[in-house]
Design an enzyme around this catalytic site. Structure first.
Site, mmCIF file in Angstrom:
data_model
loop_
_atom_site.group_PDB
_atom_site.id
_atom_site.type_symbol
_atom_site.label_atom_id
_atom_site.label_comp_id
_atom_site.label_asym_id
_atom_site.label_seq_id
_atom_site.Cartn_x
_atom_site.Cartn_y
_atom_site.Cartn_z
ATOM 1 N N LEU A 1 20.274 -21.550 3.852
ATOM 2 C CA LEU A 1 21.273 -22.559 3.497
ATOM 3 C C LEU A 1 21.872 -22.275 2.122
ATOM 4 O O LEU A 1 21.154 -21.841 1.211
ATOM 5 C CB LEU A 1 20.642 -23.951 3.492
ATOM 6 C CG LEU A 1 20.103 -24.463 4.827
ATOM 7 C CD1 LEU A 1 19.440 -25.822 4.635
ATOM 8 C CD2 LEU A 1 21.222 -24.567 5.858
ATOM 9 N N ALA B 1 16.319 -21.005 1.942
ATOM 10 C CA ALA B 1 16.217 -20.005 3.012
ATOM 11 C C ALA B 1 17.623 -19.501 3.328
ATOM 12 O O ALA B 1 18.229 -18.820 2.509
ATOM 13 C CB ALA B 1 15.510 -20.549 4.231
ATOM 14 N N ARG C 1 0.801 -1.231 0.000
ATOM 15 C CA ARG C 1 0.000 0.000 0.000
ATOM 16 C C ARG C 1 0.830 1.276 0.000
ATOM 17 O O ARG C 1 0.423 2.286 -0.562
ATOM 18 C CB ARG C 1 -0.924 0.017 1.227
ATOM 19 C CG ARG C 1 -1.948 -1.120 1.248
ATOM 20 C CD ARG C 1 -2.689 -1.117 2.575
ATOM 21 N NE ARG C 1 -3.305 0.152 2.852
ATOM 22 C CZ ARG C 1 -3.599 0.610 4.069
ATOM 23 N NH1 ARG C 1 -3.301 -0.128 5.117
ATOM 24 N NH2 ARG C 1 -4.170 1.784 4.234
ATOM 25 N N GLY D 1 11.622 -20.341 9.385
ATOM 26 C CA GLY D 1 11.733 -19.162 10.230
ATOM 27 C C GLY D 1 12.113 -17.915 9.440
ATOM 28 O O GLY D 1 12.910 -17.969 8.502
ATOM 29 N N LYS E 1 9.630 -17.165 -4.752
ATOM 30 C CA LYS E 1 9.783 -18.293 -5.675
ATOM 31 C C LYS E 1 9.016 -18.106 -6.971
ATOM 32 O O LYS E 1 9.392 -18.657 -8.012
ATOM 33 C CB LYS E 1 9.308 -19.588 -5.016
ATOM 34 C CG LYS E 1 9.999 -19.955 -3.718
ATOM 35 C CD LYS E 1 9.340 -21.171 -3.078
ATOM 36 C CE LYS E 1 9.884 -21.427 -1.685
ATOM 37 N NZ LYS E 1 9.530 -20.327 -0.740
ATOM 38 N N LYS F 1 10.407 -25.233 -5.291
ATOM 39 C CA LYS F 1 11.844 -25.306 -5.019
ATOM 40 C C LYS F 1 12.511 -26.329 -5.930
ATOM 41 O O LYS F 1 13.602 -26.090 -6.471
ATOM 42 C CB LYS F 1 12.081 -25.666 -3.561
ATOM 43 C CG LYS F 1 11.631 -24.617 -2.561
ATOM 44 C CD LYS F 1 11.902 -25.069 -1.138
ATOM 45 C CE LYS F 1 11.438 -24.044 -0.124
ATOM 46 N NZ LYS F 1 11.723 -24.450 1.280
ATOM 47 N N GLU G 1 2.367 -21.347 6.985
ATOM 48 C CA GLU G 1 1.683 -20.153 6.497
ATOM 49 C C GLU G 1 0.407 -19.951 7.311
ATOM 50 O O GLU G 1 -0.032 -20.860 8.033
ATOM 51 C CB GLU G 1 1.336 -20.316 5.012
ATOM 52 C CG GLU G 1 2.537 -20.445 4.091
ATOM 53 C CD GLU G 1 3.364 -19.177 4.044
ATOM 54 O OE1 GLU G 1 2.790 -18.077 4.202
ATOM 55 O OE2 GLU G 1 4.593 -19.278 3.874
ATOM 56 N N VAL H 1 15.063 -21.234 -2.336
ATOM 57 C CA VAL H 1 15.159 -22.688 -2.199
ATOM 58 C C VAL H 1 15.612 -23.091 -0.803
ATOM 59 O O VAL H 1 14.961 -23.908 -0.147
ATOM 60 C CB VAL H 1 16.108 -23.277 -3.265
ATOM 61 C CG1 VAL H 1 16.296 -24.777 -3.051
ATOM 62 C CG2 VAL H 1 15.572 -23.009 -4.663
#
Length: 849
Positions: free
Chosen positions: A638, A636, A523, A826, A607, A707, A692, A634
């Site tokens: 890592l 996070a 917004r 996370g 993604k 992913k 989610e 893919v």
């Protein structure tokens, strides 16, 4: 002897006038006989007087003109009172002079309205008679400010001293008579005469008619005074810290130029650098008097020295000195077969231009002599067109020459530097960067001096052209800047802003100037103010979410087009610019393409742009794969894509990729393997923030499939989403379409089914894992995701709950696979992956054009 000139912005109000007086006192070291002062009208006054003159001439004056004239009187009297009050000076003298001048202004306006335009007194002459009052008033105010500091000073009208022709509003000065008159005036003052505060911009004809020297003409007045008095130097005091490498309104990282030659200054000012009026250079150069351009806002800054010495020594340091531009020109083309080999064509053309009152700013001729093009100011183009067509009427009628072609909405960009004469490859770099940035050059001119390459580009491309050329030659100006634009301020975006704030000081120690330049939610958005303004703050220890309040209360309506324009300007300024996407929008591909085209890098945790159609994926990576970083899509936090890139870069083909790609689903399978109830495990994962808002988005397996699709495409497999076999963790169509509240209420109906599936696997000595599998070893790649039973020696067996694991098998890692494993859920972890990509984009900035 020093001559100091102050522009309108430097005397805009009482405080600026007092600051100017302090500068004069310091520069002359308290000795008025050692200097002279030239001053422009107060900031904004000339424009107000021009409007008054136009109203009087057009018969629109009346009461409104009287009110404006009274307002100008009040404005100057108020400043006079403030100047006097600031130093306890005597007020009546300046106020009486101001009243007298304002009375004269009112009389001129009345005479103008009554008499109107005549052949003896054209419109421009009336305008000069009215506009001159700006400088007449400002000299009274600055002289009063100097007297308030104890310096003997008097206002001096330059009109009797500076004789000109009758080219009203842009009069040409008779240099030798003017300098003789100035020298004689100063000789008559004696050694103890008062400091002269001289009107800039003004002159007069031999008959005594008031003229003006063109906007910026006060610089020329100062140069005339300096040359007449054989001054030590001429100081031009303005509101910028010298002549800049480019217009700072267009190039945020423009730098002051320490030193220029007279010729460089002429070229830059002719092509739009407004700091110094172009004719100013001529009198100073004749007498070899240095010009010094300095800022009243920063009087300690050394400014720019303009002189005639050591050009070649300076040229060895840098080839290009600066870039200037003219906003709006009309490009005119004379084309025809009859021009080839015909003597006198150019002479006829330019005689016609001169007769029409037009001056060619830039001229270019094809070597075939088939065409001549030139640029003129828009205000004279129609007169020029008519004059040229009249001159070549017979050739036009015979068809051997075309009527003059006029191309509007064009701009001129000039690249200037004495060093260009001795440095090969400059033109190649100029046109190379413009070509890579899709800026079309319509005409080119380069003089035999080789210190200027001028080109005509579309007006719409002018800003981009200047910024990209500046970046090409002054790349170090902002080499340490990392400018970040963040799209999305949800969980990951908020965490990222917190990390940016926490690490800013550490980055600064590494020489990285992290700047949050733009921030947008769905917004609102907020963009950093241009040069000299505030930056956006990603947060602070005492107010880590202060940006949220600023965005929602002080931000503007979100407008991605405007944000991307802002980003393009920043990217062209140097350093590294990064667009960060932490949204979940499926409409971002076009945004990425625009950012890449502007020279920015793209960092994404989203993604959807990478898991769309394969054609879009290919086009997207073709735009600038070296500047695209999406590790967080893919793994996070890592290093999954980085590991894949290293394997492929080392020539080790990937045969398969498998593993657990969802920390959320890994947590749930761990809970059920430990004999916990399905519905309780899902609720607990939701409370911990692992799922989610609607857990079906995770349980359906689509996120894992995306992913896997990204990995497959990076491995070279041309797969679409429908090519992946996706089996949901919970295959219950009756729950799939329920409202969320009903879904939570009925979730327990699947407890028995899920418990049975895990119990069956245990009884067979197996474990269940939600597995993603890609096989590229065959002729056609295959991919699937779903709940699979694996033996105890499988890499994913027994892995910690909420971990992700990526198992790579390649020609070299065949018997024992290469495994990347770690926490996969996370917002902080995902934000950390995004932050890592931002730093990787910085480290690999050499890939940016």
């Amino acid at each position: 002897m020093k001559v100091l000139k102050f522009g309108g912005s430097s005397v805009a109000d009482a405080s600026r006038l007092q600051a100017a007086a302090r500068i004069v006192e310091r520069q002359l070291e308290g000795c008025p006989a050692d200097g002279a002062v030239v001053v422009s009208a107060l900031g904004g006054v000339t424009d107000r007087l021009l409007a008054l003159a136009a109203a009087a001439l057009d018969g629109d004056g009346g009461a409104e003109a009287a009110r404006e004239a009274a307002a100008l009187r009040d404005h100057h009297l108020k400043i006079a009172a403030e100047v006097a009050a600031g130093a306890g000076a005597d007020l009546p003298a300046p106020s009486a002079a101001i009243d007298g001048l304002c009375d004269g202004l009112v009389r001129e306006l009345g005479d103008c309205a009554r008499a109107g335009v005549t052949p003896e007194r054209p419109r421009e002459a009336w305008i000069d008679r009215i506009v001159c009052h700006g400088e007449l008033l400002s000299t009274q105010l600055l002289a009063a400010a100097l007297r308030a500091r104890g310096l003997a000073a008097e206002a001096r009208d330059a009109r009797p001293l500076v004789r000109t022709d009758r080219s009203f509003q842009a009069a040409l000065v008779a240099l030798e008579p003017a300098m003789k008159a100035i020298a004689a005036h100063f000789a008559g003052l004696g050694e103890d005469g008062p400091l002269q505060v001289i009107t800039g911009f003004l002159g007069s004809t031999p008959e005594g008619e008031t003229t003006t020297l063109g906007r910026g003409g006060s610089d020329l007045t100062a140069s005339l005074v300096g040359a007449a008095l054989d001054a030590e130097r001429i100081e031009i005091w303005t509101d910028v810290p010298g002549v800049m490498t480019a217009d700072p309104r267009r190039v945020e990282d423009a730098l002051p130029i320490p030193r220029l030659s007279y010729e460089e200054m002429l070229e830059l000012s002719h092509f739009g650098a407004r700091v110094v009026y172009p004719p100013t250079v001529t009198p100073a150069r004749r007498k070899a008097i240095p010009l010094l351009v300095r800022s009243t806002l920063d009087p300690e800054h050394p400014g720019t020295l303009v002189d005639g010495g050591k050009d070649r020594e300076r040229a060895r340091g840098t080839a290009v000195t600066g870039i200037s531009s003219i906003d709006d020109v009309h490009l005119m083309l004379l084309v025809g077969d009859n021009l080839v080999g015909t003597p006198g064509v150019a002479a006829r053309l330019f005689d016609a231009l001169a007769a029409s009152g037009a001056s060619a700013i830039l001229i270019s001729q094809a070597s075939s002599e088939h065409s001549i093009c030139f640029a003129v100011e828009p205000g004279v183009s129609e007169a020029a067109r008519l004059a040229v067509d009249a001159e070549f009427r017979s050739e036009i009628e015979s068809g051997s020459v075309r009527p003059l072609i006029v191309e509007r909405d064009q701009s001129i960009v000039a690249v200037v530097g004495d060093g260009m004469r001795e440095r090969p490859g400059i033109a190649g770099r100029v046109f190379g960067i413009l070509g890579r940035r899709a800026v079309n050059v319509r005409a080119v001119a380069q003089g035999s001096s080789e210190r200027n390459i001028s080109m005509v580009v579309a007006k719409a491309d002018q800003g981009r052209a200047v910024r990209w050329i500046h970046r090409e030659f002054f790349r170090g100006a902002a080499s340490g800047r990392l400018a970040v634009y963040v799209l999305g301020v949800g969980g990951v975006g908020s965490a990222l802003l917190g990390q940016l704030a926490a690490e800013r000081d550490a980055l600064e120690k590494r020489g990285i100037d992290l700047q949050l330049r733009g921030l947008a939610s769905s917004r609102f958005m907020e963009l950093a103010v241009r040069r000299g303004g505030r930056r956006l703050d990603p947060g602070a220890a005492g107010d880590p979410d202060g940006w949220r309040t600023a965005l929602e209360q002080g931000g503007e309506e979100a407008d991605l087009d405007r944000l991307l324009e802002h980003l393009a300007e920043t990217a062209a300024g140097g350093g590294r610019t990064v667009l960060v996407d932490v949204t979940a929008s499926g409409d971002m591909s076009a945004v990425y393409h625009r950012a890449l085209a502007a020279g920015a890098a793209v960092v994404s945790a989203n993604k959807l742009p990478f898991a769309g159609l394969i054609a879009d994926f290919r086009a997207f990576h073709a735009d600038g794969g070296a500047n695209v970083f999406h590790e967080a899509t893919v793994g996070a936090g890592l290093p999954v894509l980085h590991t894949l890139d290293l394997l492929l870069g080392a020539g080790d083909p990937i045969e398969s990729v498998s593993g657990v790609f969802s920390g959320t689903l890994a947590y749930l399978t761990g809970e059920l393997s430990a004999r916990r109830v399905w519905s309780d495990a899902v609720r607990r994962a939701h409370r911990l923030g692992y799922t989610e808002p609607d857990p079906r988005d995770d349980l359906g397996g689509l996120d894992v499939a995306r992913k896997l699709l990204i990995l497959a495409r990076l491995c070279g497999a041309d797969l679409e989403m429908e090519d992946i076999d996706v089996a949901p963790m919970l295959d219950r169509p009756d729950l799939a379409d329920l409202p969320l509240e009903d879904y939570w209420q009925r979730l327990a109906s699947a407890d028995g089914e899920m418990a049975d599936r895990f119990a069956e696997a245990r009884s067979a000595g197996l474990e269940l894992a939600y597995l993603a599998e890609l096989d590229t070893s065959g002729e056609a790649a295959t991919a699937r995701v779903g709940l699979r039973a694996v033996p105890p020696d499988h890499p994913v067996a027994g892995m910690p709950a909420s971990d992700n694991m990526f198992v790579f098998r390649s020609q070299r890692y065949d018997a024992r696979p290469l495994i990347v494993q770690g926490p996969g859920a996370g917002t902080e972890l995902t934000a950390g992956g995004v932050f890592g990509d931002i730093l990787r984009a910085w480290a690999e900035r050499g890939a940016s054009p």
